[in-house]
Design an enzyme around this catalytic site. Structure first.
Site, PDB file in Angstrom:
ATOM      1  N   HIS A   1       0.837  -1.207   0.000  1.00  0.00           N
ATOM      2  CA  HIS A   1       0.000   0.000   0.000  1.00  0.00           C
ATOM      3  C   HIS A   1       0.869   1.253   0.000  1.00  0.00           C
ATOM      4  O   HIS A   1       0.614   2.207  -0.743  1.00  0.00           O
ATOM      5  CB  HIS A   1      -0.894   0.048   1.253  1.00  0.00           C
ATOM      6  CG  HIS A   1      -1.919  -1.022   1.336  1.00  0.00           C
ATOM      7  ND1 HIS A   1      -2.006  -1.872   2.419  1.00  0.00           N
ATOM      8  CD2 HIS A   1      -2.917  -1.376   0.497  1.00  0.00           C
ATOM      9  CE1 HIS A   1      -3.013  -2.698   2.244  1.00  0.00           C
ATOM     10  NE2 HIS A   1      -3.589  -2.429   1.076  1.00  0.00           N
TER      11      HIS A   1
ATOM     12  N   LYS B   1     -15.585  -8.189   3.669  1.00  0.00           N
ATOM     13  CA  LYS B   1     -14.410  -8.528   4.469  1.00  0.00           C
ATOM     14  C   LYS B   1     -14.686  -8.233   5.933  1.00  0.00           C
ATOM     15  O   LYS B   1     -15.207  -7.185   6.274  1.00  0.00           O
ATOM     16  CB  LYS B   1     -13.194  -7.686   4.048  1.00  0.00           C
ATOM     17  CG  LYS B   1     -12.658  -7.965   2.670  1.00  0.00           C
ATOM     18  CD  LYS B   1     -11.440  -7.090   2.413  1.00  0.00           C
ATOM     19  CE  LYS B   1     -10.876  -7.291   1.027  1.00  0.00           C
ATOM     20  NZ  LYS B   1      -9.722  -6.405   0.785  1.00  0.00           N
TER      21      LYS B   1
ATOM     22  N   ARG C   1      -1.565  -5.811  -8.017  1.00  0.00           N
ATOM     23  CA  ARG C   1      -0.436  -6.684  -7.696  1.00  0.00           C
ATOM     24  C   ARG C   1      -0.148  -7.644  -8.830  1.00  0.00           C
ATOM     25  O   ARG C   1       0.990  -8.007  -9.078  1.00  0.00           O
ATOM     26  CB  ARG C   1      -0.732  -7.491  -6.428  1.00  0.00           C
ATOM     27  CG  ARG C   1      -0.831  -6.646  -5.181  1.00  0.00           C
ATOM     28  CD  ARG C   1      -1.352  -7.459  -4.044  1.00  0.00           C
ATOM     29  NE  ARG C   1      -2.742  -7.826  -4.348  1.00  0.00           N
ATOM     30  CZ  ARG C   1      -3.623  -8.224  -3.469  1.00  0.00           C
ATOM     31  NH1 ARG C   1      -3.287  -8.361  -2.219  1.00  0.00           N
ATOM     32  NH2 ARG C   1      -4.853  -8.513  -3.818  1.00  0.00           N
TER      33      ARG C   1
ATOM     34  N   SER D   1      -2.908  -7.783   2.788  1.00  0.00           N
ATOM     35  CA  SER D   1      -3.204  -7.658   4.215  1.00  0.00           C
ATOM     36  C   SER D   1      -3.651  -8.989   4.795  1.00  0.00           C
ATOM     37  O   SER D   1      -3.271  -9.347   5.913  1.00  0.00           O
ATOM     38  CB  SER D   1      -4.287  -6.600   4.441  1.00  0.00           C
ATOM     39  OG  SER D   1      -3.828  -5.331   4.058  1.00  0.00           O
TER      40      SER D   1
END
Length: 161
Positions: free
Chosen positions: A19, A43, A92, A130
């Protein structure tokens, strides 16, 4: 001349070096960057919004043009609120693109004045997420290559390690 403003949204649960890579590189390209902690209904969270904001603020304190917010609502509404015309999304891998394309298409339908820019995460951070960092931390493994020291301490405290 008006300021260029961009929003970098995410759940940031917690913020990682991946990040930070996107935030730091974006900070060089815009007058203001608004990092926005959004609630992702799909989430579950380890840290609440205030904790995430605190971790982000500590991580970006060396960048004077960064502001950190949390927002419950549509991202395009937040962009309007802060006067941003650009959303920056980090990628990513190619696997991230399909999901991001759907988000971008919806945001464009909701507000045609907002553009989304994609930035590839630097190769040395491309595998970090994460979720993976939290899983590794829960097993008491070394997460120092993936998160700033204050985030590592916060995760250890959360997981009682």
């Amino acid at each position: 001349m008006s300021k260029t403003r961009a929003v970098i949204p995410g759940s940031f649960d917690p913020i990682t070096y991946g990040h930070l890579d996107i935030i730091e590189r974006s900070a060089d390209r815009f007058d203001e960057i608004h990092v926005c902690v959004l609630k992702n209904s799909s989430k579950g969270g380890t840290f609440d919004s205030e904790e995430r904001m605190t971790l982000i603020e500590e991580s970006v304190k060396h960048l004077p043009n960064i502001q950190v917010h949390h927002f419950n609502g549509l991202l395009v509404d937040f962009c309007d609120q802060v006067g941003a015309k650009t959303i920056i999304r980090g990628l990513r891998a190619v696997s991230d693109f399909e999901y991001e394309l759907r988000l971008t298409s919806m945001n464009k339908k909701l507000n045609s004045n907002i553009e989304t820019m994609y930035m590839m995460t630097s190769a040395n951070y491309s595998f970090i997420s994460s979720s993976i960092v939290k899983e590794v931390a829960a097993y008491q493994a070394d997460i120092s290559p993936f998160v700033p020291p204050h985030v590592e301490r916060a995760l250890k405290k959360k997981f009682n390690v």
